[in-house]
Each structure stands twice: as structure tokens, then as C-alpha cells.
Scaffold this active site. Structure first.
Site: not given
Length: 339
Positions: A132, A202, A206
Site C-alpha cells: 500500500k 495498517e 493512516h
């Protein structure tokens, strides 16, 4: 490529495929490989062990063993328990044509370090990831020369986003004289966050007030506490997503014109919103227009990640057979449909 021929009328070449990482994404990959005729699952690894059988392994057996005992290494008689599962599998799996790296993107250099193991051990073949973060892809791009010299064809950013939606943006851009912006918005629904622990961590990385290191260090209890606070919903904006560098490398637009965000519902399999990509630009006639590509809500996150990953793996195998090695992104190469 060490591809064999299927006996029978189909006569399709069969690629032997391995999956590194056997959490939610790895298990989903194994399930989606099962009905395919052009690829068979011959290897799988998790952090506690691996299983390898050149003639193919049973996906359901792997999954049930992993879920009940915690590692595919317990799968008799082909499994092996070891703390060096990736390295040992690479060394043992001489007949594996390609691997899907269904590994955590945490820490940020984890996948690049695994790739270095492939190079160090002299393995030749095709690797594909669904990575990503832009910074992780940048690390891989720095290894372009090493990968080419090692005889590895590496396909990076080949999941849903980056991946499927990045490729769609690359195609949509062809209608324009100049691309002004690319907006990727995703909706993900899963019944239980524990099925995709690494992916959810993950995503948390962010969020405002979090980063990769903090998300990676969170205990399950801390993750659950955060999800309780947000009612299971994660809202993500202006994410560090490699769609930006991939579209920039493909000459579509500058990376600062690409934005990625979305909503993840960790308690409901229904998508909170439809996943789409919008490409806005100036037409050749001087007008401003937008192309929108929307994924059907009925398709799952797993299908939208694993399907493209194996499609790009097949494309990579075609390149590798022609002696083309190095690193490529989902915005540069078209995936091949796996029958």
C-alpha cells in the site's frame, strides 16, 4: 518457468504458486486459487512454519490447520514448523514459479526485506505484492537493478488500491489531454477485524494521531478499544498510498494530484460505500470532464485484491518467460486473466 501441462482436453500450462503470509489475505488467496486451472497452490508460509508440496496442496486443509493450530507447518505430512519459514521455504521450493506476498505492510520495510531474502538465496521467478504505502514501494524501486540481475520479475502494487483502481485510472486518463486529479475512494466491509488484523492495523496507521510504528505496536486489546470508540468504523483521508507514485511513474500525472481515502467497517460485511476511482481532466476539446469507474458492491475486498494479484502474477510470468526481469507496477502492465 517450470510449468507443467494439464492432462486432458484443456491443455493449459499450470504455474506452481506459493503464498507468503497466511492471515486473512493469504487464506483468501488460497481459496481463490483452488478452482483455477492455470495455477495451483504448492506452497504457503506463516511466521511459525510452512507447507510445500510440488504436486499441490489442499487449500481447505491448510486453512483449517492454520485456524485450529496456528500454523500451516502443522499440516501433515508436508508441513514444517520453523521460525525461519520464509527463508526455508524459498530454499526448499525449487519448483515454485511465483509467489504472492500476502504479507503485512508493517513495519514499512518488511516486504522489501523479504524480497532481499529471495535475491540473497538465488531464487528466480515472479513475485507480486498488494503493498500500500508509497514509501514502501519507493524502497522496492531502489532494488530495480538487483531484481533484474537476480532474474526476478517483480510486480508491485497489484491489489485493489493500489492495483485494480490504479490500472483503471491509467486507462481512463487516455481520454484527456491533461489529467487534473485522480480520486480513489474505497469502502470495505468485514464481519470481524480479527480476520484481517494486519490490514486493519495498517489502516489505523493512516489515521490522524497514528503512524506505522504506533499501529504496529498496538495490542489486540488496544485495537478493539479503538474500534469500540469508533463503533467499528475507520474513516481514512489523504492516505499515503502508492497509487500516487505508480501513476506518476506511468506519466499520468504528478503524485500530488492523486488522493486516496475510504471507510472501513470492521463489524459488517456490507460495504459502507461503493469503491470507485474518478479521473478528472481537460479534454482535447478544452472541456473539463470526469471518468468514474465503480466496483460492484457484491465483490469482496478479498476478491478485488487477490483477483488482480494473480492476474498480475500471470502477466509477470509471461514477461519472465521472455527474459524480462526487474520491477513493474500495476499502472504499467495489464493483468492477464487466470482461468
Amino acid at each position: 518457468m517450470s510449468a507443467k501441462q494439464v492432462t486432458g482436453s484443456s491443455n493449459l500450462p499450470v504455474a506452481r504458486v506459493g503464498v507468503l503470509g497466511f492471515g486473512g489475505l493469504g487464506q483468501a488467496a488460497a481459496i481463490r486459487l483452488a478452482p483455477k486451472r492455470e495455477m495451483i497452490l504448492v506452497a504457503a508460509a506463516d511466521k511459525h512454519g510452512y507447507v510445500y508440496r510440488p504436486d499441490g496442496i489442499d487449500a481447505s486443509g491448510c486453512i483449517s490447520t492454520y485456524q485450529s493450530l496456528g500454523s500451516v507447518g502443522y499440516l501433515e505430512p508436508f508441513g514444517k514448523l520453523t521460525t525461519e519459514s520464509v527463508e526455508e521455504l524459498i530454499s526448499a521450493g525449487s519448483s515454485v514459479d511465483g509467489y504472492f506476498l500476502a504479507l503485512p505492510n508493517l513495519p514499512n520495510n518488511f516486504i522489501p526485506n523479504v524480497v532481499k531474502q529471495f535475491i540473497k538465496l538465488g531464487w528466480r521467478g515472479v513475485l507480486v505484492d498488494a503493498i500500500k504505502r508509497t514509501s514502501a514501494v519507493e524502497q522496492l524501486l531502489e532494488m530495480r537493478g538487483e531484481l533484474a540481475q537476480a532474474g526476478i520479475t517483480y510486480m508491485t502494487g497489484c491489489g485493489a488500491t493500489p492495483g485494480l483502481l490504479t490500472a483503471a485510472a491509467s486507462l481512463a486518463a487516455q481520454s484527456f489531454a491533461d489529467v487534473h486529479k485522480v480520486e480513489i475512494t474505497f469502502g470495505v466491509g468485514i464481519a470481524n477485524w480479527e480476520a484481517y488484523r494486519a490490514t486493519i492495523r495498517e489502516d489505523i496507521g493512516h489515521m490522524p494521531g497514528y503512524n506505522v510504528e504506533k499501529a504496529n505496536s498496538m495490542t489486540d486489546a488496544e485495537v478493539e478499544a479503538l474500534l469500540d470508540k469508533t463503533n467499528g468504523i475507520l474513516k481514512l483521508e489523504n492516505m499515503e498510498h502508492a497509487d500516487d507514485i505508480m501513476l506518476e511513474l506511468a506519466g499520468i500525472c504528478a503524485r500530488n494530484r492523486v488522493t486516496v481515502g475510504g471507510v472501513v467497517d470492521t463489524r459488517n460485511p456490507k460495504k459502507p460505500l461503493s469503491t470507485n476511482v474518478k479521473v478528472t481532466g481537460r479534454t482535447f476539446e478544452g472541456k473539463i470532464s470526469t471518468h468514474t469507474f465503480t466496483l460492484g458492491d457484491e465483490t469482496s475486498m478479498a476478491a478485488n485484491v487477490c483477483g488482480p494479484a494473480f492476474g498480475y502474477l500471470k502477466a509477470g510470468m509471461k514477461l519472465h518467460k521472455q527474459g524480462i526481469h526487474g520491477i513493474f507496477t500495476a499502472a504499467e502492465i495489464m493483468p492477464q486473466f487466470v482461468k
